[in-house]
Design a protein around this motif. Structure first.
Motif, short mmCIF file in Angstrom:
data_model
loop_
_atom_site.label_atom_id
_atom_site.label_comp_id
_atom_site.label_asym_id
_atom_site.label_seq_id
_atom_site.Cartn_x
_atom_site.Cartn_y
_atom_site.Cartn_z
N ARG A 68 0.67 -1.13 0.10
CA ARG A 68 0.09 0.04 0.21
C ARG A 68 0.92 1.22 0.06
O ARG A 68 0.61 2.30 0.88
N GLN A 69 1.75 1.16 -0.88
CA GLN A 69 2.57 2.68 -1.07
C GLN A 69 2.31 2.96 -2.68
O GLN A 69 2.48 2.28 -3.81
N LEU A 70 2.17 4.29 -2.64
CA LEU A 70 2.05 4.91 -4.07
C LEU A 70 3.40 4.37 -5.11
O LEU A 70 2.94 4.14 -6.24
N SER A 71 4.57 4.50 -4.81
CA SER A 71 5.66 4.34 -5.59
C SER A 71 5.58 2.88 -5.93
O SER A 71 5.78 2.47 -7.05
N GLU A 72 5.24 1.78 -5.09
CA GLU A 72 5.02 0.35 -5.30
C GLU A 72 3.82 0.12 -6.54
O GLU A 72 3.90 -0.52 -7.22
N VAL A 73 2.64 0.69 -6.34
CA VAL A 73 1.71 0.52 -6.85
C VAL A 73 1.76 1.28 -8.41
O VAL A 73 1.63 0.32 -9.49
N ALA A 74 2.38 2.44 -8.55
CA ALA A 74 2.81 2.91 -9.68
C ALA A 74 3.87 2.08 -10.56
O ALA A 74 3.89 1.83 -11.76
N TRP A 75 4.67 1.43 -9.93
CA TRP A 75 5.82 0.53 -10.47
C TRP A 75 5.08 -0.42 -10.99
O TRP A 75 5.47 -1.04 -12.32
N LEU A 76 4.14 -1.15 -10.30
CA LEU A 76 3.53 -2.60 -10.75
C LEU A 76 2.79 -2.23 -11.92
O LEU A 76 2.63 -2.99 -13.07
N ILE A 77 1.86 -1.06 -11.90
CA ILE A 77 1.02 -0.74 -13.00
C ILE A 77 1.91 -0.53 -14.28
O ILE A 77 1.52 -1.10 -15.56
N SER A 78 2.99 0.22 -14.00
CA SER A 78 3.90 0.64 -15.25
C SER A 78 4.62 -0.61 -15.73
O SER A 78 4.70 -0.66 -16.92
N THR A 79 5.30 -1.25 -14.89
CA THR A 79 5.71 -2.41 -15.38
C THR A 79 5.02 -3.65 -15.95
O THR A 79 5.36 -4.05 -17.18
N SER A 80 3.81 -3.66 -15.54
CA SER A 80 2.68 -4.60 -15.98
C SER A 80 2.51 -4.16 -17.57
O SER A 80 2.45 -4.97 -18.58
N TYR A 81 2.13 -2.99 -17.57
CA TYR A 81 1.61 -2.27 -18.80
C TYR A 81 2.92 -2.61 -19.88
O TYR A 81 2.49 -2.81 -21.22
N MET A 82 3.91 -1.96 -19.56
CA MET A 82 5.06 -2.12 -20.52
C MET A 82 5.52 -3.54 -20.98
O MET A 82 5.85 -3.71 -22.09
N THR A 83 5.53 -4.46 -19.94
CA THR A 83 6.02 -5.73 -20.38
C THR A 83 4.94 -6.29 -20.95
O THR A 83 5.38 -6.98 -21.96
N CYS A 84 3.57 -6.11 -21.10
CA CYS A 84 2.64 -6.66 -22.01
C CYS A 84 2.99 -6.05 -23.20
O CYS A 84 2.98 -6.71 -24.25
N HIS A 85 3.07 -4.89 -23.32
CA HIS A 85 3.29 -4.37 -24.77
C HIS A 85 4.57 -4.68 -25.34
O HIS A 85 4.70 -5.02 -26.70
N ARG A 86 5.46 -4.80 -24.43
CA ARG A 86 6.83 -5.55 -24.97
C ARG A 86 6.65 -6.94 -25.45
O ARG A 86 7.38 -7.11 -26.61
#
Length: 180
Positions: A68-86
């Motif tokens: 429950r930390q913004l930095s972790e949630v933002a990292w998870l969203i960003s990583t998941s999104y870009m990994t899928c597109h990669r």
């Protein structure tokens, strides 16, 4: 058949993907392909939904265990999104481009974008001081930015780490974060 369709796009481009060509490559009769997808647009929409479904599944699974930390949630969203597109590669964007202007695609795209915006909003809401409707609108912009960043990444304009970092920054600074 969808895996074979992606192979055709990867090898020959989206313009080469026809229902007849897919039937030949998949080793099935044309009526089987036509019965399953109806039209070329139907096939492309099925591919687009498959790509989106993988992205949503990865994101939802990652968020289920997110601290429950913004930095972790933002990292998870960003990583998941870009990994899928990669993983989808330029072929994912080629599928979307092949559907540009298709009346069916407009409705499908809006449905999928709305789903993604809702996931982003729900994940970021605990960290935002914005009213719900304002946060939703910011998330519409963040999803649009995520799409642009992923397109630039898969086209070779930036590496995955830069795309992730930029999307994280947009989330952290775009939601009117409050201390948690």
């Amino acid at each position: 058949m969808l895996d074979t369709a992606m192979e055709i796009i990867r090898e020959q481009g989206a313009d080469a993907l026809t229902l007849g060509h897919l039937a030949e490559r998949a080793g099935v009769s044309k009526p089987v392909v036509y019965d399953h997808f109806g039209t070329r647009s139907g096939l492309l929409i099925a591919l687009y939904r498959q790509i989106d479904g993988l992205q949503v599944q990865a994101l939802v699974e990652a968020l289920a265990t997110a601290p429950r930390q913004l930095s972790e949630v933002a990292w998870l969203i960003s990583t998941s999104y870009m990994t899928c597109h990669r993983l989808a590669g330029p072929e994912g964007h080629a599928v979307f481009a092949a559907l540009a202007g298709d009346p069916q695609m407009g409705a499908v795209q809006q449905e999928l974008v709305d789903g993604c915006v809702a996931i982003f909003r729900d994940a970021l809401a605990p960290f935002s001081s914005l009213p719900s409707e304002d946060l939703y609108q910011r998330c519409v912009g963040i999803v649009g930015a995520a799409e642009a960043l992923s397109r630039n990444m898969t086209g070779g304009g930036m590496d995955e780490a830069a795309a992730i970092g930029n999307l994280m920054a947009l989330m952290r600074h775009g939601i009117d974060a409050r201390e948690t």
